[in-house]
Design an enzyme around this catalytic site. Sequence first.
Site, short mmCIF file in Angstrom:
data_model
loop_
_atom_site.label_atom_id
_atom_site.label_comp_id
_atom_site.label_asym_id
_atom_site.label_seq_id
_atom_site.Cartn_x
_atom_site.Cartn_y
_atom_site.Cartn_z
CE1 TYR A 141 -6.18 -7.94 -6.19
CE2 TYR A 141 -6.42 -8.97 -4.15
CZ TYR A 141 -6.16 -7.92 -5.04
OH TYR A 141 -5.85 -6.73 -4.40
NE ARG A 150 -3.43 -2.10 2.90
CZ ARG A 150 -3.34 -3.24 3.40
NH1 ARG A 150 -2.09 -3.52 3.93
NH2 ARG A 150 -4.12 -4.47 3.50
CG HIS A 200 -4.84 0.35 -3.42
ND1 HIS A 200 -4.16 0.30 -2.36
CD2 HIS A 200 -6.04 -0.37 -3.39
CE1 HIS A 200 -4.84 -0.70 -1.59
NE2 HIS A 200 -5.91 -1.11 -2.25
NE ARG A 233 -2.84 -4.06 -0.79
CZ ARG A 233 -2.48 -4.89 0.22
NH1 ARG A 233 -0.99 -4.91 0.19
NH2 ARG A 233 -3.04 -5.55 0.97
CG HIS A 258 -5.83 -9.75 1.86
ND1 HIS A 258 -6.00 -9.99 0.39
CD2 HIS A 258 -5.53 -8.39 1.66
CE1 HIS A 258 -6.04 -8.85 -0.33
NE2 HIS A 258 -5.89 -7.91 0.44
#
Length: 318
Positions: A299, A171, A264, A267, A290
């Site tokens: 994803y 991040r 972002h 990422r 996460h």
Amino acid sequence: MSADIPATYTAARPAATAEVSRQAWLVWLTSERRAARLTVETYGRDLAGFLGFLTRHLGAEPTLADLARLTPADFRGWLAEAAADNLSNATRAKKLSAVKSFLRYVERDHGIAVAAIGLVATPRARKPLPRALTVIDARAIATEIGEVSDVAALQARDTALFTLLYGCGLRISEALSLDRGQAPLPGSDAPLRVMGKGGKTRIVPVLPLAREMMARWVALHWQPAGDAPLFLGARGKRLDAAIAQKSLRTFRRQNGLPEHATPHALRHSFATHLLAQGADLRAIQDLLGHASLSTTQRYTEVDTAQLMAVWRRSHPRA
């Protein structure tokens, strides 16, 4: 009105139609609540759609007494019809909110409670899928972002920063919180320790290219103290995220990149590109930090969506 019939009884008589109350509710929103014109129009349209459904569902224009007899299944049928019309969860939730507001008005002004509405769950808005960049666009940002500035030090800083974002999946706040003593430099295979959300630390491997770009930046702003900020702004203080975002905004416009090309998005690109190359989902979860695997699983939907998009563009029968 007959003199021997109380006004309160007349207002709440069972024969009163829901449409009459809808019109009164819109007047009340305008005059008493001072709601914006667009809000009143939207609420009125949403409620008219609900009452239209009830007319078809019940076989006649609904009265206030009919509203009181509605069951949770009636409301769910209405929401299901809206879903069949391809209305999103967010749109259906907005329409349900308008109906609930109207029914509170009916209870307050007519004394008719519709208990079933309390048992109807609000449709949950689906989070948008992460928007990754193409491999070509992500690489261009990481290696060519320095073109935005004519100052060698700023070129080195931005290249090191954005290479780190894409190469490690950080991040922007995580990268800018790094100190000089944490700089991943050539000659070492030590991973990067990153402080993520909730104060949780995770370990992230660093690409040789990222170490090389970092070395160029460090050479131009040598800091004796290990706790000094790694990425500095023009005034020698820790770089502000807004400055980094502005650099990327300028770069994407100069190079015709999509508007979702943000720090972002790098990422998201890190995770999506790893997944496309066969990386394990659990490993990607650890790399991103996460807490829940369900967050990382989004994803897989991105990868599938991209695959289907390619199929639709390419297959002669699609």
